[in-house]
Design an enzyme around this catalytic site. Structure first.
Site, PDB file in Angstrom:
ATOM      1  N   ASP A 315       0.478  -1.128   0.296  1.00 49.42           N
ATOM      2  CA  ASP A 315       0.077   0.405   0.000  1.00 49.42           C
ATOM      3  C   ASP A 315       0.836   1.211  -0.066  1.00 49.42           C
ATOM      4  O   ASP A 315       2.099   1.395   0.844  1.00 49.42           O
ATOM      5  CB  ASP A 315      -0.941   0.404   1.545  1.00 49.42           C
ATOM      6  CG  ASP A 315      -1.691   1.630   0.842  1.00 49.42           C
ATOM      7  OD1 ASP A 315      -2.230   1.328   0.044  1.00 49.42           O
ATOM      8  OD2 ASP A 315      -2.150   1.679   2.417  1.00 49.42           O
ATOM      9  N   THR A 317       0.599   4.839   0.798  1.00 53.99           N
ATOM     10  CA  THR A 317       0.075   5.484   2.355  1.00 53.99           C
ATOM     11  C   THR A 317       0.870   4.415   3.150  1.00 53.99           C
ATOM     12  O   THR A 317      -0.446   3.527   3.408  1.00 53.99           O
ATOM     13  CB  THR A 317      -1.067   6.323   2.372  1.00 53.99           C
ATOM     14  OG1 THR A 317      -1.677   6.502   0.920  1.00 53.99           O
ATOM     15  CG2 THR A 317      -0.790   6.718   3.002  1.00 53.99           C
TER      16      THR A 317
END
Length: 840
Positions: A315, A317
Site C-alpha cells: 500500500d 500510503t
C-alpha cells in the site's frame, strides 16, 4: 471548553464540542466492577503461555517413546546405554529456555504495540490498556479502531462497522443507537460510542478463541513436512522393534537383557528427536533477533512464510510514503472555469492576494488580485477548516488540511450533518452553517470520483498527479448527504494539492526485493497516475504504466493476467485489494500484503503473510502476522533474511537427522534378515549421534544463511537423506560382516562392533562435511572438532571402557577406514548426481 469549541466549530457525536450525553462510569463504579472481576481479562495473544511451551517441548510423541526406552535401559542397565535419555532431557531443556526467551521478547514487544482504547469515565476521555476495560464502560470509536468487547451502540456519527472477520459478510454495517457491537469487528468509517455489555472471556470474539486472527494461521511447510516425516518414522519403528527383539531372543538365543539393549540400540537412532527441537529453537532465535529490530512476529512460522513469498503487495500510503502529508497549494476554481492558484502564506491586510493565472480563450492573463470574504482568510479556507475540525478522527489527508488551515475563533461555524470518509466511496462531506446563517453542503474527496469523465479540470489534475502529488477536490452540492446521487451535479470549488513524504529507505527495500526475485505490486486507493509517479521516483520497474483498478475485470480469474503484467494499481477499493490477493494466489504465487489503514484489513487477512505498520489502525495490527513497530518498511529484508536462515539451515540439519534414520532402518532390516546380532549398543549410537548430528546440527541451525527459500521441503531433504543413509548403512554393515569373519572367540562381538562403529562414524562425518558446505573457518573447525572428539574417545582408556569401544589389531581398523573412504567417494558422486538429476 473543548478543542472543537475553541476552534469555532460545533460537531455532534462522539468527541464533539457538546458535553457528552453518556459521561461513562465514575471512579467508584469502576472500582466496584474491578472488585467483582468484571474486567476484560483476556490474555494478550502475543505468544504461548509458559505452561504451553513446557507442555509442547516435553509431552511429544517421541519423548514418550524415548522415555519408555530409557526406563527399560535403566531397568536392565548399564547406565551408559541410557545416555540417550539424558541427551533428550538436555535438548528439551534448551528448547524450553529458547522459547521462553522468545516469549519474553514477544510479550515486551506486544506491550509496546498494544492498542489503547479510548474510554469515557467521569465525563473525561482517556486511553487505557485493553485489560483495564470493565463492564459498562463507554468506549469511543473511530476509523480503524477494533471493537475489543461486546456492547451496545450509544452514539453514532456515520458509524460503519466491518464484521466480515466474524460473520463473513463483506459489506460494512451502518450502526444505529441500540445496535449490537461484536468484539473482533472494526470501524471503517465514521465515529461513535458504545457501552460494554460483555468483557473478557464472555465476549463474542474471546469465545471464538483468537478473535480476527484465528482465520489467518500461517501455514509452515517446514513444520508440516517434519510432521509427515515423523509419521512415516513412527510406522517403521513398531515392526522393526518387533523384528529385532524376536530375532535376538528366539533365533539368536541372546539373554533377555542383551536382546533388549540391542533392540533399543536399533530403535533409538531411527527417531529424529532433535529435528523438531531445532526447528522450534531456530524460529525462537529468529523472533529474538527480529525483536531487537522492533519487529513483532505474532506467529512464529510467519518468519518462514515471508521468506517464501514471491509477490509483495504494497500500500503506498504509510508504506512507500510516510503517514503525514503537507498542503503544497490551494487552487480555487471559479464558476466560469478560471483557475486561481493561491499560496497559503499570501495575505495582505484585509484582502488576500492570489498569485493567479487565468485561462481565457485568448490566453492572456487576467486579475492579479481578488478580494476574499471575511478579510484575512478566504471563504474556501474557512470551509476547509470547518470540514477539518468537524471530523473527530481525521485521516492523513484531512490532518494536513487541518494543519494548513486551522479554524479561527471569530465566527463559529456549525456542522449540522456529516458524512465520514470511506475508502469505498473515496470522499467525505458535511453540511455547514456559516456565522451569517448561510447553509451549504460540501464534499471533499477524489476528483475523478466526484467529477464526471471528460471534465476539463481532470486534465490539470492529471498533470499534478504525474508529479506524484495528491489532489483532493472541494465541491459544493445542493443534494442531501444521504442522497445516493449526492455526487451528481457538484460545483467544483477548489483543488487541494498535497505533497507526500517519501520514506527514505523505500527505494533500497524495493531494490532488495527486485534482486531477490520478489515482484513488488503497489496497490493503492489513490489516483493511479499519482501512485505511479511516486513509485517511479522510487525506481520501481513498470511504474510508468499505472493501471486504474476501476477498469479491471471483476472476475478473479480474468483479473490474474493484468495483475501479472502490471506493477502499479490505483483507485483500488478494499474489496478489490482482497480480490487481487486471491487472483495472485490462484496463479500459484505466495503473496505478502503490507498496509497500515483500515482499507487494507481484508487483503492483509487473506494474504499468505500480512505485514502491518506499528502506527497503523488497530484492525490491521490484529490480523497481521508481522507488525513493524518502528514503522520502517526497511525492516522487511531482515525478516526475509531470518526466514531464509531458518529454512536453509533446517533443510541442512534435517538431512543429517534423516540420514541417521535411513541407515538405522537399513541396519535393523539387514540384521533381522541375516539373523545376526545387532552390531551396536545404545551408547555407541548416542556417541555417534552427538558428534555427527547433535552438536553440529545446533550450530548449523543457527548459522547465517542467505540461500533463497525453495519449496518442497520433504522432497529436497529426502533426495539426499535416502541415498546418504543407504550408502552409510551399507558401508557400516559391510565392515560388520567383514569383522565377523575376521574376529573369533568370546571377545569377538565388541571388536566387531568397534570396527563397524569406526566405519559408521567416518561415513556419517563425511555426510556432515558435505552438508557444512560452503566452508568457512568455523564450519571446517566444527567438522575437525567432531573428528577429534571421536579420536579422544578411542585414545582414552576410561572412555574406551565407558563406551565399550576398543579397536583390536590393525588390519580390521584400516579395513574399516578403507570402506569408509569408498563410502565417502560414493557419497560425493551421489550428491552431485542427485543435484543434477533431481533439482529442487
Amino acid at each position: 471548553m473543548t478543542e472543537r469549541a475553541r476552534a469555532g466549530v460545533e460537531a455532534p457525536g462522539p468527541g464533539g464540542g457538546r458535553p457528552a450525553a453518556h459521561p461513562g462510569l465514575t471512579a467508584a463504579e469502576v472500582a466496584e466492577r474491578v472488585a467483582r472481576g468484571e474486567v476484560n481479562d483476556v490474555p494478550v495473544r502475543s505468544s504461548r503461555s509458559t505452561a504451553d511451551i513446557v507442555r509442547a517441548n516435553v509431552f511429544t510423541r517421541f519423548n514418550a517413546i524415548i522415555g519408555v526406552l530409557f526406563a527399560i535401559i535403566l531397568f536392565v542397565g548399564p547406565i551408559q546405554d541410557g545416555l540417550f535419555g539424558f541427551v533428550i532431557v538436555a535438548n528439551t531443556g534448551i528448547g524450553i529456555v529458547q522459547e521462553l526467551r522468545a516469549k519474553k521478547t514477544l510479550d515486551n514487544l506486544a506491550v509496546i504495540g498494544e492498542s489503547r482504547p479510548t474510554v469515557r469515565r467521569d465525563g473525561v476521555t482517556a486511553q487505557i490498556p485493553t485489560h483495564e476495560v470493565v463492564l459498562s464502560d463507554v468506549l469511543e470509536l473511530g476509523p480503524g479502531d477494533k471493537v475489543i468487547v461486546d456492547g451496545e451502540v450509544l452514539e453514532t456519527d456515520g458509524l460503519e462497522v466491518d464484521e466480515s472477520l466474524l460473520t463473513g459478510e463483506a459489506d460494512p454495517v451502518l450502526k444505529k443507537p441500540g445496535d449490537r457491537m461484536m468484539s473482533g469487528s472494526f470501524v471503517v468509517a465514521g465515529a461513535g460510542a458504545f457501552t460494554a455489555t460483555k468483557v473478557g472471556r464472555e465476549a463474542y470474539a474471546a469465545q471464538l478463541a483468537e478473535e480476527a486472527s484465528r482465520f489467518t494461521l500461517v501455514h509452515s511447510e517446514l513444520r508440516s513436512g517434519i510432521s509427515r516425516i515423523l509419521k512415516y518414522v513412527t510406522w517403521m519403528m513398531v515392526p522393526t522393534a518387533l523384528g529385532l527383539i524376536l530375532s535376538h531372543l528366539f533365533t539368536l538365543g541372546l539373554p533377555a537383557d542383551e536382546a533388549i539393549r540391542r533392540m533399543v540400540a536399533g530403535i533409538v537412532p531411527m527417531i529424529p528427536e532433535g529435528l523438531v527441537l531445532l526447528t522450534s529453537v531456530a524460529f525462537a532465535i529468529g523472533v529474538i533477533r527480529l525483536g531487537r529490530k522492533q519487529c513483532l512476529v505474532q506467529e512464529l512460522p510467519a518468519i518462514e512464510g515471508l521468506a517464501r513469498v514471491d509477490v509483495v503487495c504494497l500500500d503506498k500510503t504509510g508504506t512507500l510514503t510516510e503517514g503525514g502529508m503537507d498542503v503544497r497549494e490551494l487552487r480555487t476554481l471559479t464558476e466560469d472555469g478560471t483557475d486561481v492558484r493561491e499560496l497559503r502564506t499570501l495575505t495582505e491586510g484585509g484582502t488576500d492576494v492570489y498569485e493567479h493565472r487565468t485561462r481565457p480563450d485568448d490566453g492572456t492573463d487576467a486579475h492579479e488580485h481578488h478580494p476574499r470574504h471575511g478579510g484575512g482568510t478566504s471563504y474556501v479556507q474557512r470551509v476547509l477548516a470547518a470540514l477539518g475540525t468537524a471530523d473527530p478522527r481525521p485521516n492523513a489527508s484531512l490532518q494536513a488540511i487541518i494543519d494548513a488551515y486551522p479554524a479561527h475563533t471569530e465566527g463559529a461555524w456549525r456542522c449540522t450533518a456529516a458524512l465520514p470518509f470511506s475508502s469505498a466511496r473515496k470522499y467525505s462531506g458535511a453540511r455547514l452553517t456559516a456565522p451569517d446563517g448561510d447553509h451549504t453542503t460540501w464534499l471533499l474527496g477524489a476528483p475523478d470520483v466526484l467529477l464526471p469523465p471528460g471534465d476539463a479540470t481532470l486534465t490539470e489534475i492529471d498533470d499534478l498527479n504525474a508529479q506524484g502529488l495528491r489532489v483532493l477536490l472541494l465541491a459544493g452540492t445542493d443534494r442531501a448527504l444521504d442522497d445516493p446521487d449526492v455526487t451528481s451535479s457538484v460545483r467544483p470549488t477548489a483543488l487541494v494539492v498535497l505533497e507526500q513524504r517519501l520514506r527514505p529507505d523505500a527505494s533500497d527495500t524495493l531494490r532488495y526485493f527486485a534482486d531477490q526475485g520478489v515482484q513488488a505490486k503497489v496497490i493503492s486507493g489513490d489516483n493511479a497516475v499519482s501512485v505511479g509517479a511516486v513509485a517511479a521516483e522510487l525506481g520501481l520497474p513498470g511504474a510508468d504504466t499505472p493501471v486504474d483498478a476501476r477498469r479491471l475485470p471483476t472476475d478473479p480469474a480474468a483479473m490474474a493476467a493484468p495483475l501479472t503484467e502490471g506493477t502499479v494499481f490505483g483507485r483500488v477499493t478494499p474489496t478489490q485489494k482482497r480480490d487481487m490477493v486471491a487472483a495472485l494466489q490462484s496463479g500459484g504465487h505466495n503473496v505478502a500484503m503490507t498496509g497500515d489503514g483500515v482499507n487494507d484489513v481484508l487483503a492483509l487477512k487473506d494474504a499468505d503473510i500480512g505485514v502491518a505498520m506499528g502506527t497503523g489502525s488497530e484492525a490491521t495490527r490484529a490480523v497481521a502476522q508481522i507488525v513493524l513497530l518502528n514503522n520502517s518498511f526497511a525492516a522487511l529484508p531482515s525478516v526475509v533474511a531470518e526466514g531464509r536462515r531458518v529454512i536453509g539451515n533446517i533443510t541442512r540439519v534435517a538431512t543429517l537427522f534423516l540420514t541417521k534414520t535411513v541407515y538405522s532402518v537399513l541396519l535393523a532390516i539387514l540384521v533381522a534378515a541375516c539373523q545376526i546380532p545387532y552390531p551396536y549398543l545404545p551408547r555407541h549410537l548416542t556417541l555417534l549421534s552427538t558428534l555427527t548430528i547433535g552438536v553440529p546440527a545446533f550450530f548449523l541451525a543457527l548459522a547465517p544463511n542467505k540461500e533463497r527459500a525453495q519449496p518442497h521441503f520433504v522432497r529436497r531433504v529426502m533426495r539426499y537423506a535416502i541415498p546418504s543413509g543407504l550408502i552409510t548403512g551399507t558401508a557400516a554393515f559391510a565392515t560388520y560382516l567383514l569383522a565377523r569373519s575376521y574376529y573369533t572367540g568370546p571377545g569377538a562381538l565388541p571388536a566387531e562392533t568397534s570396527a563397524a562403529t569406526l566405519t559408521l562414524f567416518l561415513a556419517a562425518l563425511w555426510v556432515l562435511a558435505i552438508i557444512a558446505r560452503p566452508y568457512t573457518w568455523w564450519r571446517i573447525a566444527l567438522v575437525l572438532t567432531m573428528g577429534l572428539g571421536f579420536l579422544i574417545v578411542l585414545a582414552t582408556p576410561w572412555l574406551q571402557r565407558f563406551f565399550d569401544l576398543r579397536l583390536v589389531g590393525t588390519t580390521m581398523p584400516w579395513a574399516a577406514v578403507g570402506i569408509a573412504a569408498i563410502a565417502a567417494a560414493l557419497l560425493e558422486l551421489t550428491w552431485r548426481w542427485v543435484a543434477r538429476r533431481f533439482p529442487a
